[in-house]
Write an enzyme that holds these catalytic residues in place. Structure first.
Site, short mmCIF file in Angstrom:
data_model
loop_
_atom_site.label_atom_id
_atom_site.label_comp_id
_atom_site.label_asym_id
_atom_site.label_seq_id
_atom_site.Cartn_x
_atom_site.Cartn_y
_atom_site.Cartn_z
N GLU A 41 0.26 5.25 0.90
CA GLU A 41 -0.73 6.02 1.16
C GLU A 41 -0.22 7.59 0.56
O GLU A 41 0.83 7.93 0.19
CB GLU A 41 -0.68 6.06 2.73
N ASN A 96 0.74 -1.35 0.21
CA ASN A 96 0.07 -0.09 0.04
C ASN A 96 0.91 1.45 -0.10
O ASN A 96 2.08 1.36 0.68
CB ASN A 96 -1.15 -0.16 0.97
N CYS A 100 -3.88 0.71 -2.70
CA CYS A 100 -4.08 -0.54 -1.76
C CYS A 100 -2.88 -1.47 -2.50
O CYS A 100 -2.42 -1.25 -3.62
CB CYS A 100 -5.30 -1.16 -1.85
N GLU A 149 -2.82 -4.52 -3.11
CA GLU A 149 -3.58 -5.31 -4.13
C GLU A 149 -3.43 -4.77 -5.41
O GLU A 149 -3.29 -5.33 -6.70
CB GLU A 149 -5.05 -5.95 -3.97
N CYS A 179 -10.33 -5.04 -0.23
CA CYS A 179 -11.35 -3.95 -0.21
C CYS A 179 -12.29 -4.40 -1.76
O CYS A 179 -11.84 -4.82 -2.55
CB CYS A 179 -10.91 -2.64 -0.01
N CYS A 218 -10.68 -3.07 -4.84
CA CYS A 218 -9.39 -4.24 -5.27
C CYS A 218 -10.38 -5.46 -5.95
O CYS A 218 -9.68 -6.09 -6.74
CB CYS A 218 -8.73 -4.36 -4.22
N1 THU Z 1 -5.04 -1.71 2.60
C1 THU Z 1 -4.75 -2.21 1.56
O1 THU Z 1 -3.39 -2.21 1.05
N2 THU Z 1 -5.39 -3.61 1.38
C2 THU Z 1 -6.26 -4.11 1.86
O2 THU Z 1 -6.80 -5.10 1.59
C3 THU Z 1 -6.72 -3.34 3.11
C4 THU Z 1 -6.25 -2.08 3.39
C5 THU Z 1 -4.52 -0.54 3.03
C6 THU Z 1 -5.21 0.78 2.50
C7 THU Z 1 -4.59 1.90 3.75
O3 THU Z 1 -3.45 2.36 3.26
C8 THU Z 1 -4.43 0.88 5.03
O4 THU Z 1 -4.37 -0.39 4.55
C9 THU Z 1 -5.48 1.11 6.03
O5 THU Z 1 -6.94 0.98 5.63
#
Ligand code: THU
Length: 134
Positions: free
Chosen positions: A45, A43, A54, A56, A88, A91
């Protein structure tokens, strides 16, 4: 040979590269593509939170950029969660572009629990894969 635990280890490695200063929630994803190679993503941010990518979708973009159009399996590792964390909704939709309903999806957190499911279970009644079969 598909080894989901090996794929999960690749996801754990990918998660170590996460840029998650806002949530402090590191996630890694590993996709086994049709060429037999593993493509990783973490991920990423942003201070404008909604722009976060994300793990994925990052892994999917890496695979597609390398020429891959078919994903055989996905593993997700959430390093900062005891419990398994599944992909999510956004994704799931993006993955379905390149992944069949029967493709395994395997995910876990920092604890020992793992979930093994499939994209079809995570995204039922998908317009690309399912509706044509009716
Ligand atoms: N996140 C992912 O990268 N993948 C997931 O399956 C769940 C959430 C990340 C997004 C964000 O940077 C952090 O996790 C908190 O939600």
């Amino acid at each position: 040979m598909l080894d989901l635990d090996e794929l999960f280890e690749a996801a754990q490695t990918a998660a170590a590269g996460a840029y998650a200063p806002y949530s402090r929630f590191r996630v890694g994803a590993a996709l086994l593509a049709g060429d037999g190679n593993i493509y990783r993503g973490c991920n990423v941010e942003n201070r404008s939170y909604g722009l976060t990518i994300c793990a994925e979708r990052n892994a999917a973009a890496q695979a597609v950029a390398a020429g891959q159009r078919r994903f055989m399996a996905l593993a997700i590792a959430a390093l900062d969660s005891d419990a398994p964390v599944g992909p999510c909704g956004a994704c799931r939709q993006v993955l379905s572009e390149f992944m069949g309903s029967d493709a395994p999806v395997y995910f876990g957190g920092a604890g020992p629990e793992r979930v093994r499911t499939s994209l079809g279970e995570l995204l039922p009644w998908d317009s690309l894969h399912d509706l044509g079969k009716r």
